[in-house]
Design a protein around this motif. Structure first.
Motif, PDB file in Angstrom:
ATOM      1  N   LYS A 233     -24.584 -12.689  37.312  1.00 36.11           N
ATOM      2  CA  LYS A 233     -24.461 -14.110  37.022  1.00 36.11           C
ATOM      3  C   LYS A 233     -24.807 -14.924  38.265  1.00 36.11           C
ATOM      4  CE  LYS A 233     -22.922 -17.527  34.342  1.00 36.11           C
ATOM      5  NZ  LYS A 233     -23.585 -17.890  33.078  1.00 36.11           N
ATOM      6  N   ARG A 234     -25.410 -16.085  38.050  1.00 38.39           N
ATOM      7  CA  ARG A 234     -25.660 -16.984  39.170  1.00 38.39           C
ATOM      8  C   ARG A 234     -24.372 -17.716  39.528  1.00 38.39           C
ATOM      9  NH1 ARG A 234     -30.217 -18.429  41.463  1.00 38.39           N
ATOM     10  NH2 ARG A 234     -32.172 -17.500  40.711  1.00 38.39           N
ATOM     11  N   ILE A 235     -24.016 -17.648  40.801  1.00 40.24           N
ATOM     12  CA  ILE A 235     -22.814 -18.311  41.290  1.00 40.24           C
ATOM     13  C   ILE A 235     -23.210 -19.180  42.476  1.00 40.24           C
ATOM     14  CG2 ILE A 235     -20.457 -18.020  42.168  1.00 40.24           C
ATOM     15  CD1 ILE A 235     -20.398 -15.267  40.925  1.00 40.24           C
ATOM     16  N   GLU A 236     -22.934 -20.459  42.360  1.00 44.04           N
ATOM     17  CA  GLU A 236     -23.289 -21.420  43.406  1.00 44.04           C
ATOM     18  C   GLU A 236     -24.773 -21.324  43.752  1.00 44.04           C
ATOM     19  OE1 GLU A 236     -20.588 -20.608  46.593  1.00 44.04           O
ATOM     20  OE2 GLU A 236     -18.858 -21.476  45.536  1.00 44.04           O
ATOM     21  N   GLY A 237     -25.599 -21.140  42.691  1.00 41.18           N
ATOM     22  CA  GLY A 237     -27.040 -21.166  42.859  1.00 41.18           C
ATOM     23  C   GLY A 237     -27.698 -19.877  43.273  1.00 41.18           C
ATOM     24  N   ARG A 238     -26.916 -18.823  43.474  1.00 39.91           N
ATOM     25  CA  ARG A 238     -27.514 -17.552  43.892  1.00 39.91           C
ATOM     26  C   ARG A 238     -27.053 -16.438  42.965  1.00 39.91           C
ATOM     27  NH1 ARG A 238     -24.839 -15.964  49.589  1.00 39.91           N
ATOM     28  NH2 ARG A 238     -25.703 -13.931  49.002  1.00 39.91           N
ATOM     29  N   PRO A 239     -27.910 -15.444  42.692  1.00 40.26           N
ATOM     30  CA  PRO A 239     -27.527 -14.335  41.806  1.00 40.26           C
ATOM     31  C   PRO A 239     -26.466 -13.457  42.469  1.00 40.26           C
ATOM     32  CG  PRO A 239     -29.676 -13.921  42.785  1.00 40.26           C
ATOM     33  CD  PRO A 239     -29.304 -15.309  43.178  1.00 40.26           C
ATOM     34  N   GLU A 240     -25.437 -13.134  41.710  1.00 42.57           N
ATOM     35  CA  GLU A 240     -24.346 -12.304  42.222  1.00 42.57           C
ATOM     36  C   GLU A 240     -24.095 -11.151  41.265  1.00 42.57           C
ATOM     37  OE1 GLU A 240     -22.747 -12.512  44.996  1.00 42.57           O
ATOM     38  OE2 GLU A 240     -22.706 -14.601  45.704  1.00 42.57           O
ATOM     39  N   ARG A 241     -23.656 -10.043  41.816  1.00 39.36           N
ATOM     40  CA  ARG A 241     -23.273  -8.885  41.015  1.00 39.36           C
ATOM     41  C   ARG A 241     -21.770  -8.700  41.170  1.00 39.36           C
ATOM     42  NH1 ARG A 241     -25.354  -3.013  42.708  1.00 39.36           N
ATOM     43  NH2 ARG A 241     -23.762  -3.376  44.293  1.00 39.36           N
ATOM     44  N   LEU A 242     -21.045  -8.925  40.093  1.00 43.89           N
ATOM     45  CA  LEU A 242     -19.588  -8.904  40.120  1.00 43.89           C
ATOM     46  C   LEU A 242     -19.088  -7.603  39.490  1.00 43.89           C
ATOM     47  CD1 LEU A 242     -17.296 -10.936  40.893  1.00 43.89           C
ATOM     48  CD2 LEU A 242     -17.231 -11.562  38.485  1.00 43.89           C
ATOM     49  N   MET A 243     -18.481  -6.763  40.285  1.00 47.90           N
ATOM     50  CA  MET A 243     -17.985  -5.480  39.768  1.00 47.90           C
ATOM     51  C   MET A 243     -16.773  -5.717  38.867  1.00 47.90           C
ATOM     52  SD  MET A 243     -16.658  -2.140  41.857  1.00 47.90           S
ATOM     53  CE  MET A 243     -15.952  -0.741  40.988  1.00 47.90           C
ATOM     54  N   LEU A 244     -16.776  -5.084  37.676  1.00 49.16           N
ATOM     55  CA  LEU A 244     -15.695  -5.244  36.709  1.00 49.16           C
ATOM     56  C   LEU A 244     -14.788  -4.027  36.651  1.00 49.16           C
ATOM     57  CD1 LEU A 244     -17.727  -6.860  33.784  1.00 49.16           C
ATOM     58  CD2 LEU A 244     -16.447  -8.002  35.602  1.00 49.16           C
ATOM     59  N   GLY A 245     -15.358  -2.822  36.713  1.00 48.91           N
ATOM     60  CA  GLY A 245     -14.550  -1.607  36.641  1.00 48.91           C
ATOM     61  C   GLY A 245     -15.389  -0.402  36.287  1.00 48.91           C
ATOM     62  N   ARG A 246     -14.768   0.762  36.371  1.00 50.07           N
ATOM     63  CA  ARG A 246     -15.451   2.029  36.103  1.00 50.07           C
ATOM     64  C   ARG A 246     -15.294   2.445  34.645  1.00 50.07           C
ATOM     65  NH1 ARG A 246     -15.594   4.491  41.382  1.00 50.07           N
ATOM     66  NH2 ARG A 246     -16.848   3.002  42.568  1.00 50.07           N
ATOM     67  N   PHE A 247     -16.355   2.952  34.075  1.00 57.56           N
ATOM     68  CA  PHE A 247     -16.331   3.515  32.728  1.00 57.56           C
ATOM     69  C   PHE A 247     -16.153   5.034  32.863  1.00 57.56           C
ATOM     70  CE2 PHE A 247     -18.600   5.626  29.241  1.00 57.56           C
ATOM     71  CZ  PHE A 247     -17.988   5.035  28.146  1.00 57.56           C
ATOM     72  N   PRO A 248     -15.317   5.689  32.058  1.00 55.16           N
ATOM     73  CA  PRO A 248     -14.650   5.178  30.850  1.00 55.16           C
ATOM     74  C   PRO A 248     -13.223   4.677  31.082  1.00 55.16           C
ATOM     75  CG  PRO A 248     -14.475   7.549  30.884  1.00 55.16           C
ATOM     76  CD  PRO A 248     -15.243   7.173  32.133  1.00 55.16           C
ATOM     77  N   ASP A 249     -12.757   4.650  32.390  1.00 52.46           N
ATOM     78  CA  ASP A 249     -11.405   4.122  32.628  1.00 52.46           C
ATOM     79  C   ASP A 249     -11.273   2.722  32.061  1.00 52.46           C
ATOM     80  OD1 ASP A 249     -10.721   6.441  33.934  1.00 52.46           O
ATOM     81  OD2 ASP A 249     -11.250   5.685  35.912  1.00 52.46           O
ATOM     82  N   MET A 250     -12.333   1.926  32.226  1.00 53.51           N
ATOM     83  CA  MET A 250     -12.397   0.617  31.580  1.00 53.51           C
ATOM     84  C   MET A 250     -13.207   0.777  30.302  1.00 53.51           C
ATOM     85  SD  MET A 250     -14.005  -3.006  32.932  1.00 53.51           S
ATOM     86  CE  MET A 250     -12.550  -3.466  33.864  1.00 53.51           C
ATOM     87  N   THR A 251     -12.654   0.349  29.187  1.00 49.75           N
ATOM     88  CA  THR A 251     -13.364   0.491  27.914  1.00 49.75           C
ATOM     89  C   THR A 251     -14.436  -0.593  27.778  1.00 49.75           C
ATOM     90  OG1 THR A 251     -11.863  -0.967  26.680  1.00 49.75           O
ATOM     91  CG2 THR A 251     -11.224   1.350  26.875  1.00 49.75           C
ATOM     92  N   VAL A 252     -15.291  -0.427  26.776  1.00 47.03           N
ATOM     93  CA  VAL A 252     -16.339  -1.420  26.525  1.00 47.03           C
ATOM     94  C   VAL A 252     -15.715  -2.779  26.205  1.00 47.03           C
ATOM     95  CG1 VAL A 252     -18.195  -2.095  24.957  1.00 47.03           C
ATOM     96  CG2 VAL A 252     -18.029   0.282  25.746  1.00 47.03           C
TER      97      VAL A 252
END
Length: 387
Positions: free
Chosen positions: A50-69
């Motif tokens: 997602k673009r954040i403050e005008g620049r593309p950012e990669r925001l880590m959410l979690g590991r699969f499958p510990d985190m479900t879809v």
């Protein structure tokens, strides 16, 4: 590096092979910006692009499958909402990367996760301060798996395997949150095997019931005495019974409504005649919103360990916990012919297999089962007197 677009499902993502080179990226067709990256070792991680403050950012959410879809999609939506309001989740995550101490991380964990999502957050606070306070000034990157394994073994030897396993779960959860919040290290508690725990099946035996009731009658702390009796007669969890409120009791229908139990759902408990008698007497003398009033900050009775110890000593009963009163009711329900579904309904158990059946049960068969069980328990008292 390869990229793929597909509708994320557990089955589809499990099939994703390790990347041949670098990382492969899978883009969710349902939630824009949600991506799963797969490394050459097969590690699968959800990100939000997602673009954040005008620049593309990669925001880590979690590991699969510990985190479900579904969890990943919900977290992506939440992050988008934060970004839309002008927040920058990456700034907070970079602070994590700047090497927090374990004490700082635990404070974050307690305030942002445990207190928000766990009814038992006080146990996290108590147990971590009890066993891990010496770690508070250490950088989180200084821990390794060998150290955690040694601690697990030491606690198991000195404090019991159950205590050791619960502490290991807390450590693992704390470091998982650090990774979720942007820390690039590895969780030192991952891969450590828990001790095997013996399933507890202790309950009051028929020959113990007369001694227990006699010792209970002689207990000088009336509030604790009534609390133990209501715990036995309802089979409710200790935390729910301690926090029992008058507004939740319906004397006309002889029921107690618990708004939220351990499994996150409401529960209606039948109150047998013996329980109604106790509660009626307490209600006449009460000016508190709590059934079992206490002098602590909560306003209600705290854990009455001293009274419990006195009762067991006088009754000559060993290895019985307050929680075993809950198991006692279930055991006597089984002994008087109740099936597993009825017992589960009365005790508020929840499982995928039985949830649908519970939903179809009304309180009548539960009421009959609890009445039979309590009559059977008090019947042993009468039999002892006759002898």
């Amino acid at each position: 590096m390869a990229s793929h677009h597909l509708n994320f499902t557990k089955a589809a993502l499990l099939k994703a092979p390790p990347a041949a080179k670098g990382r492969d990226y899978y883009y969710d067709e349902r939630e824009k910006g949600l991506v799963m990256a797969v490394t050459g070792t097969g590690t699968k991680t959800f990100y939000l692009y997602k673009r954040i403050e005008g620049r593309p950012e990669r925001l880590m959410l979690g590991r699969f499958p510990d985190m479900t879809v579904e969890q990943a999609r919900k977290r992506a939506v939440t992050a988008k909402g934060e970004i839309a309001t002008g927040a920058n989740p990456q700034k907070e995550r970079r602070a994590i990367r700047d090497e927090m101490t374990f004490g700082d991380l635990f404070s974050e964990y307690l305030e942002k996760y445990s207190k928000v999502h766990k009814r038992s957050w006080q146990y996290d606070e108590r147990e971590v301060n009890r066993f891990l306070s010496r770690w508070f000034k250490r950088k989180i990157s200084s821990f390794d798996r060998v150290e955690i394994e040694r601690l697990h073994a030491k606690i198991g030897k000195e404090n019991g395997t159950t205590q050791a396993n619960r502490l290991l779960e807390r450590i693992r959860s704390i470091f998982n949150k650090a990774i979720e919040w942007g820390w690039q290290g590895n969780n030192p508690a991952v891969g450590i095997k828990k001790f095997k725990e013996k399933s507890r099946d202790r309950f009051l035996q028929p020959d113990e019931l007369p001694r227990f009731f006699e010792a209970l009658a002689n207990e000088p702390n009336e509030t604790a005495r009534d609390f133990f009796m209501i715990s036995l007669l309802t089979g409710a969890r200790k935390s729910n019974t301690l926090a029992m409120r008058w507004r939740d009791i319906n004397f006309s229908t002889a029921t107690w409504r618990i708004e939220e139990t351990k499994n996150g759902e409401a529960q209606t408990i039948h109150l047998p005649a013996q329980a109604i008698e106790i509660l009626t007497a307490r209600k006449l003398a009460s000016e508190s919103p709590w059934v079992f009033e206490g002098s602590g900050t909560s306003g209600h009775l705290a854990d009455p360990k001293k009274a419990w110890k006195r009762i067991l000593t006088e009754a000559g009963i060993e290895d019985l916990r307050i929680h075993d009163l809950r198991r006692t009711l279930g055991s006597y329900q089984a002994a008087t012919g109740a099936n597993g579904y009825i017992i589960g309904k009365s005790l508020g158990h929840k499982s995928q297999q039985s949830t649908a059946i519970y939903a179809r049960l009304n309180l009548d068969p539960v009421r009959e089962s609890v009445n039979k069980a309590t009559d059977a328990m008090f019947g042993y008292v009468g039999a002892s007197i006759d002898e």
